[in-house]
Motif scaffolding. Structure first.
Motif, PDB file in Angstrom:
ATOM      1  N   GLN A   1       1.501  -7.049 -18.730  1.00  0.00           N
ATOM      2  CA  GLN A   1       0.891  -7.480 -17.836  1.00  0.00           C
ATOM      3  C   GLN A   1       0.641  -9.012 -17.893  1.00  0.00           C
ATOM      4  O   GLN A   1       0.873  -9.944 -16.999  1.00  0.00           O
ATOM      5  CB  GLN A   1      -0.689  -6.944 -17.635  1.00  0.00           C
ATOM      6  CG  GLN A   1      -1.621  -7.621 -16.645  1.00  0.00           C
ATOM      7  CD  GLN A   1      -1.211  -7.371 -15.453  1.00  0.00           C
ATOM      8  OE1 GLN A   1      -0.619  -6.648 -15.063  1.00  0.00           O
ATOM      9  NE2 GLN A   1      -1.540  -8.520 -14.407  1.00  0.00           N
TER      10      GLN A   1
ATOM     11  N   ASN B   1      -3.422  -9.505  -4.433  1.00  0.00           N
ATOM     12  CA  ASN B   1      -2.328 -10.374  -3.855  1.00  0.00           C
ATOM     13  C   ASN B   1      -2.802 -11.124  -2.613  1.00  0.00           C
ATOM     14  O   ASN B   1      -1.711 -12.013  -2.269  1.00  0.00           O
ATOM     15  CB  ASN B   1      -1.114  -9.355  -3.621  1.00  0.00           C
ATOM     16  CG  ASN B   1      -0.704  -8.828  -5.027  1.00  0.00           C
ATOM     17  OD1 ASN B   1      -0.669  -9.712  -5.907  1.00  0.00           O
ATOM     18  ND2 ASN B   1      -0.659  -7.338  -5.084  1.00  0.00           N
TER      19      ASN B   1
ATOM     20  N   GLN C   1      -6.487  -0.939  -7.392  1.00  0.00           N
ATOM     21  CA  GLN C   1      -6.026  -2.311  -8.120  1.00  0.00           C
ATOM     22  C   GLN C   1      -5.337  -3.060  -6.834  1.00  0.00           C
ATOM     23  O   GLN C   1      -5.529  -4.475  -6.722  1.00  0.00           O
ATOM     24  CB  GLN C   1      -4.624  -2.013  -8.963  1.00  0.00           C
ATOM     25  CG  GLN C   1      -4.116  -3.462  -9.558  1.00  0.00           C
ATOM     26  CD  GLN C   1      -2.841  -3.175 -10.201  1.00  0.00           C
ATOM     27  OE1 GLN C   1      -1.815  -2.822  -9.560  1.00  0.00           O
ATOM     28  NE2 GLN C   1      -2.824  -3.789 -11.686  1.00  0.00           N
TER      29      GLN C   1
HETATM   30  C1  BGC Z   1      -0.311  -6.200  -9.916  1.00  0.00           C
HETATM   31  C2  BGC Z   1       0.380  -7.115  -9.122  1.00  0.00           C
HETATM   32  C3  BGC Z   1      -0.248  -8.532  -9.098  1.00  0.00           C
HETATM   33  C4  BGC Z   1      -0.391  -8.878 -10.706  1.00  0.00           C
HETATM   34  C5  BGC Z   1      -1.186 -10.048 -10.646  1.00  0.00           C
HETATM   35  C6  BGC Z   1      -0.331  -6.601 -11.375  1.00  0.00           C
HETATM   36  O1  BGC Z   1      -0.977  -5.930 -12.309  1.00  0.00           O
HETATM   37  O2  BGC Z   1       0.386  -5.041  -9.853  1.00  0.00           O
HETATM   38  O3  BGC Z   1       0.131  -6.626  -7.692  1.00  0.00           O
HETATM   39  O4  BGC Z   1       0.300  -9.376  -8.327  1.00  0.00           O
HETATM   40  O5  BGC Z   1      -1.053  -7.870 -11.517  1.00  0.00           O
HETATM   41  O6  BGC Z   1      -1.489 -10.618 -11.829  1.00  0.00           O
END
Ligand code: BGC
Length: 465
Positions: A149, A268, A262
């Motif tokens: 991440q 987003n 999420q």
């Molecule tokens: C999500 C993405 C998002 C990103 C932002 C990820 O864990 O799946 O959709 O853009 O985190 O940091």
């Protein structure tokens, strides 16, 4: 390693696991870079190919569609070919799609190339966390999987920087896309040097190889117990049928639920549309809007670093509670800022503060923890297949939010739209309270044993040691 929870294993082995995890996490950089880069590139691609709004939507959306399909169709591959081989193949797909996007000579060639990159992102989005979770010791798994991440957030910032840089140098959209080939190449070469996941090797009955890998990453004296535990946990082969069995229902429900929250809590809209939101909030100068966007990206990275430190210490549930509460407050702030009208000069700062609070709270909670729990919660037999389904749902919800955001704003106004996301955060809190298990420090095999003995979702992390 200061950010890792104290380990009982010798530090040499700890270092090796960090290196293997770091290499797999390069996939996260690609995820972040390739989803983020379009926000700047589209401004030039639009003019170059004289795109109609409809075609522009397809160019932007093709990567999400690719990711949805790529993750949905590759689950069996993760179980049959292995996580490592799949990541190697994926890095090659990244290279092909990236080069294709950079040299695109027509609208269809651009759409197809972006779609191919999307396929690679979809596969990598769950395979990298899966690989890392299977090589990590249980008390450090949260931080190590969250490296992926962290890489996503770094990739997003890199894409903003590359957009700004190449925009300044004549709007070179081909270079904006093409630069993504560097991490793709690093992933390809790096993955050649890491071993297969020991858990997958056991699943394939390659016991002596599994033992050799465990010796490298745990040290001689820790191998037998872990190997035993993994071997005992396997009962059948990966199949779609297994996924529909009653005892697996909590895993499917929790992973899909987390994927849902999420995305529908709106992250987003901030990542893809922050410049638009900032302009609406009163930052009329384009440079200010871009800088504010970069600021949001950097806060996202910094808060993810904080989460690496906390995730194996505080655990997943406290971070989800804290994060979702902060996200709710942040979104209400943004909503109120828009509600009170944008004429007052200080109100735009409330919107900015709300967005920063929101993204920081996302980064310590739903950002890392959703991908982590998806990689933890399925039993070894269907771990690839199960997490691919959850990843695919995640991409599907992502697409729905991306496609509906601007229409929601048009129809209901920005305040109500952000209030809606705030309401969904509150639902996320309820969902966490009711269903999400605490998996801190628990062996993957223990989660699996709990599933098999019919333990309720919320208690899947219970340990009977
Ligand atoms: C999500 C993405 C998002 C990103 C932002 C990820 O864990 O799946 O959709 O853009 O985190 O940091």
């Amino acid at each position: 390693m200061w950010w890792l929870h104290k380990s009982e294993k010798p530090s040499r082995q700890e270092g090796i696991v960090v290196i293997f995890s770091g290499i797999a996490a390069v996939a996260g950089i690609l995820f972040g870079y390739d989803t983020g880069v379009i926000s700047g590139a589209i401004l030039y691609v639009r003019d170059y190919f004289a795109l109609t709004p409809w075609l522009e939507g397809i160019v932007v959306g093709s990567i999400l569609l690719g990711a949805l399909i790529g993750s949905a169709l590759s689950g069996r591959g993760a179980d049959y070919l292995g996580r490592r081989t799949l990541l190697i193949i994926t890095s090659l797909i990244f290279i092909v799609g990236t080069l294709g996007s950079a040299i695109a000579w027509s609208i269809p060639s651009l759409i197809i190339s972006r779609f191919i990159v999307g396929i690679a992102i979809g596969v990598a989005s769950y395979t990298a966390p899966l690989y890392i979770s299977e090589v990590s010791p249980s008390n450090q798994r949260g931080a190590l999987v969250s490296l992926n991440q962290l890489a996503i957030t770094v990739g997003i910032v890199l894409s903003y920087i590359s957009d700004i840089y190449f925009a300044k140098h004549g709007g070179q959209w081909r270079m904006m896309f093409g630069t993504g080939v560097i991490p793709a190449f690093i992933l390809f070469v790096g993955m050649l040097f890491v071993p297969d996941s020991p858990r997958w090797l056991v699943y394939k009955a390659r016991f002596s190889e599994a033992r050799a890998v465990l010796q490298r990453i745990r040290g001689q004296q820790f191998v037998d117990d872990e190997l035993d535990e993994i071997v005992k946990s396997i009962h059948s082969k990966s199949s779609w049928r297994l996924l529909f069995q009653d005892w697996l229902r909590p895993a499917v429900f929790i992973s899909l639920g987390l994927a849902f929250f999420q995305q529908v809590t709106g992250v987003n809209t901030i990542i893809y549309y922050s410049s638009t939101i900032f302009e609406m909030a009163g930052f009329h100068d384009a440079v200010a809007a871009i800088l504010a966007t970069l600021g949001v990206g950097i806060v996202n990275v910094l808060a993810t670093i904080v989460s690496l430190f906390l995730i194996d210490r505080w655990g997943r549930r406290p971070l989800l509670f804290l994060g979702l509460s902060g996200m709710t407050v942040g979104l209400i702030g943004v909503g109120v800022a828009f509600y009170s009208g944008i004429d007052v000069s200080w109100i735009k700062w409330i919107a900015l503060f709300g967005m920063i609070l929101y993204i920081a709270c996302f980064a310590i909670s739903l950002g890392p923890i959703v991908w982590l729990v998806i990689a933890e919660i399925y039993p070894l037999e269907v771990r690839g297949l199960g997490s691919s389904i959850a990843a695919s749902a995640n991409w599907g919800f992502n697409m729905i939010v991306a496609v509906t955001f601007l229409s929601l704003i048009q129809k209901f106004g920005p305040s109500n739209t952000f209030f809606l996301y705030a309401f969904l955060c509150v639902m996320g809190l309820w969902f966490t309270y009711r269903y999400v298990p605490e998996t801190k420090g628990v062996h993957l095999e223990e989660i699996e044993a709990n599933l098999k003995s019919g333990v309720k979702g919320r208690h899947l992390g219970r340990v009977n040691r």
